[in-house]
Write a protein that holds these residues in place. Structure first.
Motif, PDB file in Angstrom:
ATOM      1  N   SER A  10       1.541  17.644  -8.604  1.00 30.96           N
ATOM      2  CA  SER A  10       0.640  18.789  -8.706  1.00 30.96           C
ATOM      3  C   SER A  10      -0.709  18.456  -8.108  1.00 30.96           C
ATOM      4  CB  SER A  10       0.421  19.154 -10.181  1.00 30.96           C
ATOM      5  OG  SER A  10       1.646  19.420 -10.802  1.00 30.96           O
ATOM      6  N   ILE A  11      -1.388  19.486  -7.630  1.00 29.50           N
ATOM      7  CA  ILE A  11      -2.807  19.373  -7.322  1.00 29.50           C
ATOM      8  C   ILE A  11      -3.502  20.233  -8.356  1.00 29.50           C
ATOM      9  CG2 ILE A  11      -4.608  19.685  -5.583  1.00 29.50           C
ATOM     10  CD1 ILE A  11      -2.364  19.786  -3.497  1.00 29.50           C
ATOM     11  N   ILE A  16       3.183  21.469  -6.686  1.00 26.88           N
ATOM     12  CA  ILE A  16       3.506  21.564  -5.257  1.00 26.88           C
ATOM     13  C   ILE A  16       4.907  21.011  -4.988  1.00 26.88           C
ATOM     14  CG2 ILE A  16       2.771  20.985  -2.917  1.00 26.88           C
ATOM     15  CD1 ILE A  16       0.623  22.546  -4.319  1.00 26.88           C
ATOM     16  N   GLY A  39       4.590  21.650   1.176  1.00 26.61           N
ATOM     17  CA  GLY A  39       4.333  20.436   0.398  1.00 26.61           C
ATOM     18  C   GLY A  39       4.501  19.160   1.218  1.00 26.61           C
ATOM     19  N   SER A  41       2.459  17.630   3.508  1.00 27.20           N
ATOM     20  CA  SER A  41       1.313  16.710   3.446  1.00 27.20           C
ATOM     21  C   SER A  41       1.147  16.140   2.040  1.00 27.20           C
ATOM     22  CB  SER A  41       0.016  17.407   3.865  1.00 27.20           C
ATOM     23  OG  SER A  41       0.059  17.679   5.247  1.00 27.20           O
ATOM     24  N   THR A  42       1.420  16.989   1.043  1.00 31.02           N
ATOM     25  CA  THR A  42       1.328  16.526  -0.345  1.00 31.02           C
ATOM     26  C   THR A  42       2.258  15.335  -0.566  1.00 31.02           C
ATOM     27  OG1 THR A  42       0.725  18.711  -1.129  1.00 31.02           O
ATOM     28  CG2 THR A  42       1.638  17.207  -2.761  1.00 31.02           C
ATOM     29  N   TYR A  45       0.596  12.331   0.803  1.00 28.87           N
ATOM     30  CA  TYR A  45      -0.547  11.895  -0.015  1.00 28.87           C
ATOM     31  C   TYR A  45      -0.093  11.276  -1.337  1.00 28.87           C
ATOM     32  CZ  TYR A  45      -3.877  14.304   3.049  1.00 28.87           C
ATOM     33  OH  TYR A  45      -4.649  14.685   4.103  1.00 28.87           O
ATOM     34  N   VAL A  46       0.920  11.878  -1.948  1.00 29.41           N
ATOM     35  CA  VAL A  46       1.398  11.335  -3.232  1.00 29.41           C
ATOM     36  C   VAL A  46       1.951   9.926  -3.010  1.00 29.41           C
ATOM     37  CG1 VAL A  46       3.134  11.569  -5.053  1.00 29.41           C
ATOM     38  CG2 VAL A  46       1.841  13.570  -4.298  1.00 29.41           C
ATOM     39  N   TYR A  53      -3.833  14.028  -6.185  1.00 34.50           N
ATOM     40  CA  TYR A  53      -2.437  14.397  -5.942  1.00 34.50           C
ATOM     41  C   TYR A  53      -1.601  13.636  -6.955  1.00 34.50           C
ATOM     42  CZ  TYR A  53      -3.918  16.559  -1.603  1.00 34.50           C
ATOM     43  OH  TYR A  53      -4.520  17.356  -0.686  1.00 34.50           O
ATOM     44  N   ASP A 170       1.673  12.108   9.267  1.00 31.26           N
ATOM     45  CA  ASP A 170       1.434  13.460   8.778  1.00 31.26           C
ATOM     46  C   ASP A 170       0.985  14.361   9.925  1.00 31.26           C
ATOM     47  OD1 ASP A 170       0.979  15.684   7.302  1.00 31.26           O
ATOM     48  OD2 ASP A 170      -0.743  14.894   6.192  1.00 31.26           O
TER      49      ASP A 170
END
Lengths: 249, 494
Positions: A10-11, A16, A39, A41-42, A45-46, A53, A170
């Motif tokens: 989640s953000i 997400i 989702g 890019s998420t 990042y995660v 994130y 990314d």
């Protein structure tokens, strides 16, 4: 090997990622494709540990080590590298200094000897030559005043020097002309080998003509709705995401 | 190991336990009773065996000080200073001059070690001769509390005609020079703290570069504040005659204390025709604990005059220490075509307060000045740039470029910019640029994703921010200063 099981993230309050299962064996390059807001890019990042994130469920391990519990720099020391969609400017910080500091931080974390300045310059120059980058790239401040293409090439240069075991790209292809795209692809392809794997996040099939993936995953609304060989990318290009979403539903 | 490497090691080991330089040295002190009055001033003057004219000058300054009031226009707040509760004179008890390191007070050597002064320099500081042929690159005039313990390289410098000695020695050996120039740039009654200094200064450095001589080495002073409750009143005077040049380094650390320690130094620079003076400072005095207790009060008056045509004075400072910094190194650009520069990095963390900047006074024609100020605030600190650019009527074609950048870390600190610009000549060209920014999460994450720790990332970003100033420092200082910036800001990003 990267293993992701039931990963939710989640953000803030907004979920997400809604349960991602994905395995990228060593030596393989996988592409993650999907529409805006899916989702993608998420996920990057995660995996690399960006603050804000938050993984709320599931697992992500790299070569057996739990990624989600450790700091970004510890993930880097394990061999993770995130090539940013929007590389960040660091005013006043020379590219060479930045890269050498990063390289030596990784080496220290891995218990290896640090590299001295002449050794580093030799390495950097060789990589730059291979990637057809001008020498002054090292002297300039990190990404400051770089064109979009230069920024992306700088990411690839960093990757070439830091030699990750798992690269997450990314949307490295966004905003690149065909020559720059080729350079980026060459950079990734040069690293390919039994100890290197990559997760290539992209909108378009175009990049995958140059970096041919072993597997393609389609990410929609925080879930992987289909996986397949490189031909899946072509199918997407022809039919778009909409058709596939409808099929999956 | 090189000097730089040793210095680095010393700074590097500062990473734990807060302020690493927070130690004090047990050396027998010869101390005047607390308080300030004419008798104390007479005592100081007689201990230093000063001529009558200097005593008179001190007394006059004291009389002026009595009529003045502590200035309160700066953006700093502190409890009232009890000027009668301080010792104004402290000297290490003298032994016969050491012939070898064995004879040097081991406590003193220990202190040098803690300061990270390289072994070779330690011996020199303590007055031990180097073997023939070993020519060190840095000359040091160590100010240990109030009396210079050792002055080095005099012979090498003397050969070039350079005088570099404690100011008390200059009073004795070169009285005509001291008398001519002391107070000529900063008059005894210039401001409250300068007047206080003029009345009670106990030591400091004196530099004289004769006509046409480029000083063969960088001159360096390590300052220490050592005795409990002893205010330190340094007085430095640098004179460079026609065509001469010198680079002077001043670096400071101080022991940890609970009481606030007052420091009110005065530095005067005089540059004649075509002369150039580069004055670099790294200031790292005890800033107080995390709650802001203790720490040095640093009220400094620094001013240089470009007296001759085409002369140049350049101030570079890296200020990371002190609870309070009140300091405006300035240039009076009197000679036609003279150049003034001010490059500053001021870092404040926790409860530190810095109000610092410069004054550029353009008097001569075609005078130019450059101001680059980088303020970094973290914690609950306040960081103010206060500057004045003044172009007088006769200063045809004066130029000034000013750049003030502030970097904020966290959301409880303050950055303030107070520039005054006055021009009385229509041909002047004055530029002022100012920015305020924060270290972004994006920048930190970018660095960390490449393997840098949070603290290394902050250090790197801050050093990048300060680059324009750090590159003005002499090499060995630049390396030390970079490390210092990173160390100072440790733990400031949560």
């Amino acid at each position: 090997m990267l293993e992701i099981k039931g990963l939710e993230a989640s953000i803030g309050d907004k979920q997400i990622l809604r349960g991602i299962d994905l395995v990228v064996p060593s030596g393989e390059v996988h592409a993650v494709m999907g529409p805006n807001g899916a989702g993608k890019s998420t996920l990057g990042y995660v995996l690399s540990g960006r603050a804000g994130y938050e993984a709320t469920a599931g697992l992500a391990t790299f070569n057996g080590a739990d990624l989600l519990d450790i700091e970004p720099e510890e993930r880097a020391a394990l061999g993770l590298f995130l090539a940013f969609q929007y590389p960040v400017e660091l005013p006043g910080v020379g590219n060479a200094n930045f890269l050498r500091t990063a390289l030596n931080a990784l080496r220290r974390a891995r218990g290896e000897a640090e590299m001295d300045a002449p050794g580093f310059l030799k390495l950097a120059r060789a990589e730059m030559k291979r990637l057809s980058m001008p020498d002054d790239m090292l002297k300039r401040n990190v990404n400051v005043g770089f064109s979009g293409g230069e920024k992306k090439r700088n990411e690839v240069l960093q990757m070439a020097i830091l030699r990750p075991k798992l690269a997450i790209l990314d949307e490295t292809d966004s905003g690149l002309d065909i020559d720059a795209l080729r350079i980026v692809a060459d950079g990734v392809n040069a690293l390919r080998g039994p100890d290197f794997s990559a997760l290539v996040i992209t909108h378009y099939q175009r990049l995958l003509e140059y970096i041919v993936p072993d597997r393609v995953h389609v990410l929609v609304s925080g879930r992987i709705i289909r996986s397949g060989g490189p031909e899946l990318a072509l199918e997407l290009e022809a039919n778009g995401y909409a058709g596939m979403v409808a099929d999956a539903a | 190991m090189t000097a730089v490497a040793e210095t680095l090691d010393a700074v590097q080991s500062a990473t734990e336990g807060g302020y690493k330089w927070g130690f004090s040295t047990e050396i027998e002190m010869d101390m005047a009773p607390k308080g300030l009055n004419e008798d104390i001033i007479r005592l100081i003057s007689s201990r230093k065996e000063e001529p009558q004219w200097l005593l008179d000058w001190r007394l006059k300054a004291y009389a002026a000080w009595l009529k003045m009031e502590e200035p309160h226009w700066a953006m700093i707040h502190h409890p009232p200073i009890d000027y009668q509760d301080l010792h104004y004179y402290a000297a290490p008890k003298k032994k016969a001059g050491p012939k070898s390191l064995d004879e040097v007070d081991p406590e003193l050597l220990k202190m040098y070690e803690k300061l990270g002064i390289p072994l070779k320099e330690r011996a020199i500081l303590a007055g031990v001769e180097l073997p023939e042929g070993e020519a060190p690159q840095v000359a040091i005039d160590a100010v240990f509390d109030s009396v210079s313990v050792a002055t080095t390289f005099k012979a090498t410098l003397a050969k070039a005609g350079v005088i570099f000695c404690p100011i008390s020695e200059a009073v004795r050996d070169h009285p005509e020079l001291v008398r001519q120039y002391i107070g000529s740039v900063i008059p005894a009654g210039d401001n409250y703290f300068a007047a206080l200094n003029s009345a009670v200064f106990t030591d400091g450095s004196f530099v004289f570069i004769p006509k046409g001589v480029r000083c063969p080495m960088e001159l360096s002073t390590y300052f220490r504040i050592n005795a409990r409750n002893t205010g330190q009143f340094e007085r430095t005077l640098i004179i460079v005659e026609d065509g001469g040049s010198v680079s002077y380094l001043e670096g400071c650390t101080a022991p940890q204390r609970d009481e606030n320690q007052l420091h009110a130094a005065v530095v005067e620079l005089v540059a004649m025709n075509d002369a150039s003076i580069k004055y670099s400072t790294v200031q790292n005095w005890y800033p107080g604990d995390a709650e802001g207790r203790g720490g040095i009060y640093n009220f400094v008056t620094k001013r240089g005059i470009c007296k001759g045509a085409n002369s140049k004075i350049s101030w570079t400072q890296v200020e990371t220490g002190s609870a309070i910094t009140w300091k405006y190194p300035s240039c009076i650009l009197q000679g036609d075509g003279s150049v003034g520069e001010f490059y500053s990095v001021a870092v404040t963390t926790n409860h530190q307060q810095a109000d610092t900047g410069t004054k550029m006074i353009h008097i001569g024609r075609n005078t130019r000045s450059t101001i680059v100020s980088k303020g970094i605030s973290a914690g609950k600190s306040n960081n103010t740039y206060r500057g004045k650019v003044s172009v007088l009527k006769g200063a045809e074609n004066a130029r000034n470029f000013t750049q003030c950048d502030s970097l904020l870390i966290g959301d409880q600190c303050g950055a303030h910019t107070v520039p005054y610009i006055e021009s009385r000549n229509p041909t002047a060209k004055l530029e002022h640029e100012a920015t305020t920014s924060k270290i972004s999460d994006d920048q930190l994450f970018y660095c960390r994703s490449r393997g840098l720790s949070q603290e290394d990332a902050v250090g790197m970003i801050v050093n990048g921010f300060c680059r324009d100033v750090l590159k003005e420092l002499p090499m060995e200082f630049a390396v030390e200063a970079q490390k210092l910036l990173a160390v100072s800001l440790e733990g400031s990003v949560g």
